[in-house]
Design an enzyme around this catalytic site. Structure first.
Site, short mmCIF file in Angstrom:
data_model
loop_
_atom_site.label_atom_id
_atom_site.label_comp_id
_atom_site.label_asym_id
_atom_site.label_seq_id
_atom_site.Cartn_x
_atom_site.Cartn_y
_atom_site.Cartn_z
N TYR A 191 -1.52 -19.15 -2.73
CA TYR A 191 -2.42 -17.99 -2.64
C TYR A 191 -3.88 -18.44 -2.65
O TYR A 191 -4.69 -18.00 -1.82
CB TYR A 191 -2.14 -17.04 -3.81
CG TYR A 191 -3.07 -15.84 -3.85
CD1 TYR A 191 -2.87 -14.77 -2.99
CD2 TYR A 191 -4.14 -15.79 -4.73
CE1 TYR A 191 -3.72 -13.67 -3.01
CE2 TYR A 191 -4.99 -14.70 -4.77
CZ TYR A 191 -4.77 -13.64 -3.90
OH TYR A 191 -5.63 -12.55 -3.93
N GLY B 28 0.83 -1.21 0.00
CA GLY B 28 0.00 0.00 0.00
C GLY B 28 0.86 1.25 0.00
O GLY B 28 2.05 1.20 0.34
C1 UD1 Z 1 -5.03 -14.45 -9.79
C2 UD1 Z 1 -6.51 -14.66 -9.50
C3 UD1 Z 1 -7.14 -13.37 -9.06
C4 UD1 Z 1 -6.33 -12.79 -7.90
C5 UD1 Z 1 -4.91 -12.54 -8.35
C6 UD1 Z 1 -4.06 -11.99 -7.21
C7 UD1 Z 1 -7.16 -16.43 -11.06
C8 UD1 Z 1 -7.99 -16.80 -12.22
N1 UD1 Z 1 -7.17 -15.15 -10.71
O1 UD1 Z 1 -4.90 -13.69 -10.89
O2 UD1 Z 1 -8.47 -13.61 -8.63
O3 UD1 Z 1 -6.91 -11.60 -7.47
O4 UD1 Z 1 -4.35 -13.78 -8.74
O5 UD1 Z 1 -2.80 -11.68 -7.66
O6 UD1 Z 1 -6.52 -17.26 -10.45
N2 UD1 Z 1 0.50 -12.75 -17.46
C9 UD1 Z 1 1.22 -12.53 -18.62
N3 UD1 Z 1 2.19 -11.59 -18.60
C10 UD1 Z 1 2.48 -10.84 -17.49
C11 UD1 Z 1 1.74 -11.09 -16.31
C12 UD1 Z 1 0.75 -12.05 -16.32
O7 UD1 Z 1 0.99 -13.19 -19.63
O8 UD1 Z 1 3.39 -10.01 -17.56
C13 UD1 Z 1 -0.60 -13.74 -17.48
C14 UD1 Z 1 -0.56 -14.75 -16.35
O9 UD1 Z 1 0.24 -15.86 -16.66
C15 UD1 Z 1 -2.05 -15.09 -16.25
C16 UD1 Z 1 -2.76 -13.79 -16.65
O10 UD1 Z 1 -1.79 -13.01 -17.33
O11 UD1 Z 1 -2.39 -16.10 -17.17
C17 UD1 Z 1 -3.25 -12.99 -15.47
O12 UD1 Z 1 -2.20 -12.88 -14.52
P1 UD1 Z 1 -2.32 -11.96 -13.22
O13 UD1 Z 1 -2.73 -10.60 -13.62
O14 UD1 Z 1 -1.05 -12.12 -12.45
O15 UD1 Z 1 -3.52 -12.56 -12.43
P2 UD1 Z 1 -3.97 -14.09 -12.10
O16 UD1 Z 1 -2.80 -14.88 -11.68
O17 UD1 Z 1 -4.87 -14.59 -13.16
#
Ligand code: UD1
Length: 314
Positions: A142, A37
């Site tokens: 998590y 935060g």
């Molecule tokens: C997860 C949870 C979400 C939670 C969050 C907390 C799920 C479906 N969602 O989000 O509810 O609040 O964790 O952190 O489990 N990605 C890329 N490039 C990047 C970063 C991420 O391709 O630079 C991809 C990741 O591999 C993933 C997607 O984007 O497939 C979303 O990633 P992210 O934004 O980190 O969230 P989740 O892990 O989905």
């Protein structure tokens, strides 16, 4: 006027909850460890009591829950991959911190605690959209920590009569989401790359899907959950109810930005869920919740915010 404690209130989602409560004229206290935060997220507000402290430390929860009616419990160390890398630290913050909060809320006779849970508790399931009747299948520490939080919420109602509600957020995005870590949410990372002219990384083939939810939707759902009469002890999805692939998301964001580098593809992330989309009918029924802002409509103010930050720090 009611009094609210927002844990993690100096964070991304927390500061938006605080904004909304202040605009409604409610009394607001924030507890935040300031690990993720930032004071700046609340700097524009004059009437917020900010207490800096870690809920997992002894006595902090007890002190901050005194004389409050409602608690919105958002304080957590987020990120699926961070929890894989740091299971003990994240468990301490996300499980011990939550347990201490419920225990203190019970002692101090808080009227209701709304616990922010996560769509990650569903894991990979063959059925979409995901609804609350489906079994949990946590694929990361998590996800498991959030599931334990939900279970403690239920247990505290059953054992002690502490009124609790759990809301499962799905990939929340919006202004103030910090893009500075490799563990940051993907929209914040894409936005940073677009404003700085860098190529984003996509893990896997980019065809994984997410129910990206603009922050105003979860603020509305969460505050409804504080007061909905039939919600005690329930767990419900709060999101947009739609899904989009990462490839499509990046294309949309590129259009808003008016350009941008091609993404670089790399190996899928450990613990990643393939597809995620919520059924929001339970929140509709119990909270009168309706998503207010679509992905497309939320991306514009989000991109503008990241652009303004780059100008500020340039
Ligand atoms: C997860 C949870 C979400 C939670 C969050 C907390 C799920 C479906 N969602 O989000 O509810 O609040 O964790 O952190 O489990 N990605 C890329 N490039 C990047 C970063 C991420 O391709 O630079 C991809 C990741 O591999 C993933 C997607 O984007 O497939 C979303 O990633 P992210 O934004 O980190 O969230 P989740 O892990 O989905």
């Amino acid at each position: 006027m009611a009094s609210y404690l927002v844990t993690g209130g100096a964070g991304f989602i927390g500061s938006h909850v605080v904004d909304e409560l202040c605009s409604r004229g409610e009394r607001v206290r924030v507890v935040d460890s300031l690990v993720t935060g930032r004071r700046e997220n609340l700097a524009h507000l004059t009437d917020v009591e900010l207490m800096v402290g870690d809920l997992a430390a002894p006595d902090v929860a007890d002190e901050v829950t005194r004389d409050v009616d409602f608690v919105v419990h958002l304080a957590a160390i987020p990120s699926v991959p961070r929890s894989v890398a740091e299971p003990v630290t994240t468990n301490h913050a996300n499980v011990t911190g939550t347990l201490r909060l419920f225990e203190a809320a019970r002692r101090n006779q808080v009227k209701r605690v709304v616990f922010a849970s996560s769509s990650s508790v569903y894991g990979n399931s063959p059925t979409l959209p995901k609804h609350e009747g489906m079994p949990a299948n946590p694929l990361s520490p998590y996800a498991l920590q959030k599931l334990i939080g939900e279970q403690y919420a239920r247990l505290y109602l059953e054992l002690h009569g502490l009124d609790t509600v759990s809301v499962r957020y799905f990939n929340v995005f919006g202004p103030r989401q910090d893009p500075s870590s490799a563990y940051s949410g993907v929209i914040s990372l894409f936005a940073k790359c677009l404003t700085e002219g860098q190529a984003p990384t996509i893990y896997g083939d980019g065809e994984q899907t997410r129910d990206f939810t603009y922050v105003k939707n979860v603020v509305d759902g969460t505050l409804r959950a504080c007061h909905a009469p039939d919600a005690a002890g329930r767990v419900m999805n709060v999101s947009c109810g739609d899904r989009v692939s990462l490839n499509r998301l990046y294309t949309l964001m590129r259009e808003y930005a008016g350009g941008g580098q091609d993404p670089e593809y790399t190996a899928p992330r450990v613990g990643d869920v393939r597809d995620s989309q919520a059924d929001v009918s339970l929140a509709r029924e119990l909270l009168g919740y309706e998503p207010l802002v679509s992905l497309a409509d939320g991306l514009a103010p989000t991109m503008d915010w990241y652009k303004s930050q780059t100008v500020h720090t340039a």
